[in-house]
Design an enzyme around this catalytic site. Structure first.
Site, mmCIF file in Angstrom:
data_model
loop_
_atom_site.group_PDB
_atom_site.id
_atom_site.type_symbol
_atom_site.label_atom_id
_atom_site.label_comp_id
_atom_site.label_asym_id
_atom_site.label_seq_id
_atom_site.Cartn_x
_atom_site.Cartn_y
_atom_site.Cartn_z
ATOM 1 N N SER A 105 3.528 1.840 5.107
ATOM 2 C CA SER A 105 4.408 2.318 4.045
ATOM 3 C C SER A 105 5.749 2.787 4.582
ATOM 4 O O SER A 105 6.520 2.023 5.128
ATOM 5 C CB SER A 105 3.698 3.418 3.250
ATOM 6 N N ASP A 244 10.843 1.635 -0.254
ATOM 7 C CA ASP A 244 10.393 1.937 1.101
ATOM 8 C C ASP A 244 9.807 0.680 1.724
ATOM 9 O O ASP A 244 9.897 -0.420 1.162
ATOM 10 C CB ASP A 244 9.395 3.099 1.108
ATOM 11 N N ASP A 246 6.946 -0.748 2.154
ATOM 12 C CA ASP A 246 6.017 -1.627 1.446
ATOM 13 C C ASP A 246 6.330 -1.706 -0.042
ATOM 14 O O ASP A 246 5.563 -2.266 -0.819
ATOM 15 C CB ASP A 246 4.565 -1.219 1.689
ATOM 16 N N ASP A 248 6.476 0.372 -2.613
ATOM 17 C CA ASP A 248 5.797 1.057 -3.715
ATOM 18 C C ASP A 248 6.505 2.354 -4.096
ATOM 19 O O ASP A 248 6.133 3.003 -5.070
ATOM 20 C CB ASP A 248 4.320 1.305 -3.415
#
Length: 445
Positions: A105, A244, A246, A248
């Site tokens: 992430s 960010d 990833d 999400d």
């Protein structure tokens, strides 16, 4: 039952250090494959989708996962670099057995992690994670050669997801006339997010869209929104969108470079939906700014707090039957659009609110003024329990009495470091600072 390997968002850590090692990840894939094979016994051979972000370690971990699944007799579809919410969507849309994302992430490139989605595009239930953990420590075997899993690339994954995202934006609206800076954090959405906004009509200036395996989240994206803010001002853009690594999380800014966090964006989304019908409630976390709770109360919108983490936000949303929730960090959920937090989809919900209302971000938030927050981190001995410190407990209670309904105190232990975090919200920054300091000073009293 405590988890041994799984945290609130899968298995995560420093690459090369247990559990983020090739041998462990192969065993994790094998264990997950055996559990899935048992679950899908009646419906035939299970198939799993694997996506990843842009970290250099993704190649190694992808190969290890693929080997583990194959040894368990599970077929694999490889999507390559894809946002976490894209894997959730594609798993559900293609009616696969599960989805796996290789990502840490918003963390730096040295970290990585593995997280799973169910066939419904939601995080795995606790019971399934416990079953996988129990299987990990058992000896790893291998099905017969005739039952080994196969792997293939998923063609058109990027295009499928772009069309899905565009489909969450109202058909009667478009983004023509808007100049938007899109910051992809050198992450998984670098080849997707700019196309979504461009195809909806916006003039797009993409930054943080040149991943090299090492620069994910480095000075760009939702955790470093100053790059987006500066680019908006420099290019005289209308607004900025920062994701960010990833994709999400979402943070936005207006034409002046003023940054809007998840609490403010959730408020805009809920206010927009209220124009078309009642909104029963929304979910935040223990860290959600108290001003949002007060604002929702004035609007007649229910509000509940969950533990920190989008997993827990989603649990409370489902318990209450509510559609909206989020965190100040930028994890936002709209369950009538997607099963999980999605930075691109959330940004489109905010953009549709701006288009429908004809207002700017600032105007949409004119009735919401976040309370100043002060957060103090205090180093403590390992195992320190602040609730057993009478002076600290007494000072917390005294501050809460003085703040009454015009502030809030939160004390919690860090989950990763020997720290106690003292957070105070109040109507003025000076009061928040002095109140937090009073409590923090009692740690060693």
């Amino acid at each position: 039952m405590a988890r041994k390997y799984f945290g609130t968002d899968g298995v995560r850590g420093l690459v090369g250090v247990s559990p983020i090692t090739p041998d462990f990840v192969m065993r994790l894939g094998y264990a997950a494959g055996k559990v899935l094979a048992k679950t899908n016994a009646a419906s035939g051979r299970p198939t799993v989708l694997i996506g990843k972000d842009t970290r250099i370690s993704g190649y190694m971990l992808e190969a290890a996962l693929e080997a583990g699944f194959a040894a368990a007799g599970v077929d694999v579809m490889l999507a390559g670099p894809m946002p976490t919410p894209a894997v959730a969507y594609l798993t559900r849309a293609l009616r696969l057995s599960a989805g796996v994302v290789i990502s840490a992430s918003h963390n730096p490139f040295q970290d990585n992690g593995i997280k799973f989605f169910s066939e419904h595009g939601t995080k795995l239930p606790d019971a399934v994670e416990h079953e996988i953990e129990a299987m990990i420590d058992l000896p790893m075997e291998c099905v017969g050669s005739e039952k080994l899993g196969r792997a293939k690339r998923l063609d058109h994954a990027q295009g499928r997801y772009i069309e899905f995202c565009k489909g969450t934006f109202p058909n009667e609206l478009d983004l023509h006339g808007l100049k938007i800076v899109v910051d992809c954090a050198h992450g998984a959405a670098y080849h997707i997010a700019p196309s979504v906004f461009h195809e909806l009509g916006a003039e797009v200036i993409a930054i943080g869209a040149a991943p090299d395996g090492f620069n994910i989240n480095a000075g760009f994206g939702a955790t470093a929104p100053q790059a987006m803010s500066a680019a908006v001002v420099a290019h005289k853009a209308d607004l900025g969108i920062a994701l960010d690594g990833d994709a999400d999380r979402l943070v936005m800014c207006d034409r002046t470079g003023r940054i809007y966090n998840g609490d403010e964006l959730l408020y805009i989304m809920v206010r927009d939906r209220m124009a078309t019908g009642p909104v029963a409630g929304a979910v935040g976390t223990l860290m959600t700014n108290m001003a949002l709770e007060v604002a929702f109360k004035e609007l007649g919108v229910g509000f509940a707090r969950a533990k920190v983490g989008d997993r827990y936000v989603l649990e409370v949303m489902k318990e209450n039957g509510w559609l909206f929730g989020g965190e100040g960090s930028g994890h936002l959920l709209a369950l009538d659009k997607h099963t999980t937090g999605d930075g691109i989809v959330s940004s489109l919900q905010v953009l549709s609110a701006l288009k429908r209302s004809g207002k700017s971000l600032d105007e949409c938030c004119s009735e919401l003024t976040l309370y100043p927050q002060t957060l103090i981190n205090i180093k403590v001995p390992s195992g320190f329990d602040w609730t057993q410190n009478p002076a600290m407990v007494a000072e917390k209670e005294a501050v809460e009495r003085e703040l009454a309904d015009a502030g809030r105190v939160l004390i919690r232990a860090s989950g990763t470091e020997p720290l106690i975090r003292v957070m105070v919200e109040a109507k003025t920054a000076a009061l928040a600072e002095s109140s937090a300091r009073r409590i923090a000073d009692k740690v060693t009293a």
